[in-house]
Design an enzyme around this catalytic site. Structure first.
Site, PDB file in Angstrom:
ATOM      1  N   LYS A 114      -7.131  63.354  25.102  1.00  0.00           N
ATOM      2  CA  LYS A 114      -6.765  62.773  23.808  1.00  0.00           C
ATOM      3  C   LYS A 114      -5.332  63.114  23.428  1.00  0.00           C
ATOM      4  O   LYS A 114      -4.636  62.306  22.803  1.00  0.00           O
ATOM      5  CB  LYS A 114      -7.749  63.226  22.725  1.00  0.00           C
ATOM      6  CG  LYS A 114      -8.006  62.128  21.707  1.00  0.00           C
ATOM      7  CD  LYS A 114      -9.244  62.356  20.917  1.00  0.00           C
ATOM      8  CE  LYS A 114      -9.279  61.422  19.716  1.00  0.00           C
ATOM      9  NZ  LYS A 114     -10.396  61.687  18.831  1.00  0.00           N
ATOM     10  N   LYS A 195     -11.626  47.741  27.508  1.00  0.00           N
ATOM     11  CA  LYS A 195     -12.731  48.361  26.780  1.00  0.00           C
ATOM     12  C   LYS A 195     -12.553  48.137  25.274  1.00  0.00           C
ATOM     13  O   LYS A 195     -11.441  48.290  24.759  1.00  0.00           O
ATOM     14  CB  LYS A 195     -12.730  49.859  27.111  1.00  0.00           C
ATOM     15  CG  LYS A 195     -13.722  50.673  26.335  1.00  0.00           C
ATOM     16  CD  LYS A 195     -13.462  52.161  26.531  1.00  0.00           C
ATOM     17  CE  LYS A 195     -13.739  52.843  25.215  1.00  0.00           C
ATOM     18  NZ  LYS A 195     -13.319  54.198  25.083  1.00  0.00           N
ATOM     19  N   LYS A 198     -10.737  50.507  18.929  1.00  0.00           N
ATOM     20  CA  LYS A 198      -9.835  50.189  17.815  1.00  0.00           C
ATOM     21  C   LYS A 198      -8.372  50.430  18.196  1.00  0.00           C
ATOM     22  O   LYS A 198      -7.486  49.772  17.696  1.00  0.00           O
ATOM     23  CB  LYS A 198     -10.230  50.961  16.559  1.00  0.00           C
ATOM     24  CG  LYS A 198     -10.133  52.453  16.723  1.00  0.00           C
ATOM     25  CD  LYS A 198     -10.374  53.154  15.409  1.00  0.00           C
ATOM     26  CE  LYS A 198      -9.977  54.619  15.477  1.00  0.00           C
ATOM     27  NZ  LYS A 198     -10.618  55.402  16.537  1.00  0.00           N
TER      28      LYS A 198
END
Ligand code: TRP
Length: 332
Positions: A114, A195, A198
């Site tokens: 991340k 995929k 958002k």
């Protein structure tokens, strides 16, 4: 018979989309028939990466709650609440942090992943490193047996089990070792073929209007090699076909796949079938959504009741935990 306990959460880090519906929510709805379920909005988790931009967190929290209810989460069956309303989660997080080696947190794959993915946010923070530990506290405080999650969350469950073992070993048994209930669902493809996420801005949101959904499907990418109506195509290369696999019957899938390969059907007609099926799933949800949105008081009541129930369990666990550790007992 005593029901086993299930717990899961979603972060209010964006609006929910159809990937969340088929990947998690529909499964949660099924689970509430058989288990004692705890479902909560993980708003503190959203803060671990969106701490600098908290403007929409309330709106997203409401969106999550409304969609849960609209999709069939039943507050008479499941305990529904918001993480930050039960501060015991933070208390347990703190105590668990005492016994958690840094290396365990640093090697959780999502930590580095991340940080790489969200380059514009500084994730070299204490809170972000502790993300999986906060999740462990969420799970352990309810002594949950099962945690329905996607595959990306499995390392967080692994660390939860490790923490549980470590606590029980150091202070005496309090926690069970929770098991992940892997939701076996393929990642849903977004309108651009990647995929659905958002971050890619390629989602069909549960809050989209019928017109928006229709427009998104109509302009959705298809097999890039099928340019003219008379070209034959490969359905496997079309994100539209991927959605057919989720929302259409086997017969319809066979029909559109065959039609695509032989140029027997155009992309517009293929999309029309998908739109019809998507509407069949979404229409009841839209109806319930709109009705809940008109009754925010009802949502407040649901959350209040859920919080009370959650707190009863969480505060009892905190008593057990403090006693086992050997802290001075609080009177009353
Ligand atoms: N990390 C989870 C996700 O992003 C959300 C979450 C927070 C969660 N706490 C949890 C899921 C506890 C299951 C159990 O999807």
């Amino acid at each position: 018979m005593i029901k086993k306990r299930v717990l899961s959460g979603m972060q209010p880090s964006g609006k929910l989309h159809i990937g969340n519906l088929v990947g998690a929510l529909q499964n949660w709805v099924t689970l509430q028939e058989k288990y004692e379920c705890y479902y909560f909005v993980a708003d503190w988790h959203a803060l671990t990466s969106q701490y600098a931009d908290t403007l929409q967190i309330k709106e997203y929290t409401l969106d999550v709650l409304v969609n849960w209810l609209a999709a069939g989460i039943d507050p008479d069956k499941a305990v529904v609440f918001i993480q930050s309303h039960v501060p015991e989660h933070a208390e347990l997080h703190l105590l668990l942090s005492m016994i958690t080696p840094l290396g365990w947190l640093e090697r959780v794959p999502s930590y580095k992943e991340k940080q790489e993915e969200l380059k514009d946010v500084d994730l070299h923070t204490y809170g972000f490193l502790g993300y999986p530990l906060l999740q462990s506290a969420d799970i352990l405080i309810y002594k949950a047996h099962y945690v329905p999650v996607g595959i990306d969350q499995m390392p967080h469950l692994e660390i939860t089990r490790e923490i549980s073992r470590r606590f029980n070993y150091l202070y005496g048994t309090v926690f069970p070792e929770p098991e992940g209930l892997l939701t076996e669902f393929p990642k849903v493809t977004g309108v651009d073929g990647r995929k659905m996420s958002k971050t890619y801005n390629n989602c069909i949101y549960l809050s989209d209007s019928p017109d928006e959904v229709e427009k998104k499907i109509k302009t959705m990418m298809t097999d890039p090699q099928r340019i003219k109506r008379t070209d034959s195509g490969n359905p496997e290369l079309s994100p539209v076909f991927h959605l057919h696999k989720i929302f259409s019957t086997k017969e319809e899938q066979a029909e559109v796949a065959e039609g695509c390969r032989t140029a027997g059907i155009g992309c517009i007609d293929c999309k029309k079938i998908l739109i019809k099926n998507l509407f069949n799933v979404l229409e009841p949800l839209w109806e319930k959504r709109n009705s809940y949105l008109k009754q925010t008081n009802l949502i407040e009541d649901i959350i209040q009741t859920g919080t009370k129930k959650a707190k009863m369990v969480a505060s009892q666990t905190m008593k057990d935990v403090s006693n086992k550790i050997g802290l001075w007992k609080k009177k009353g």
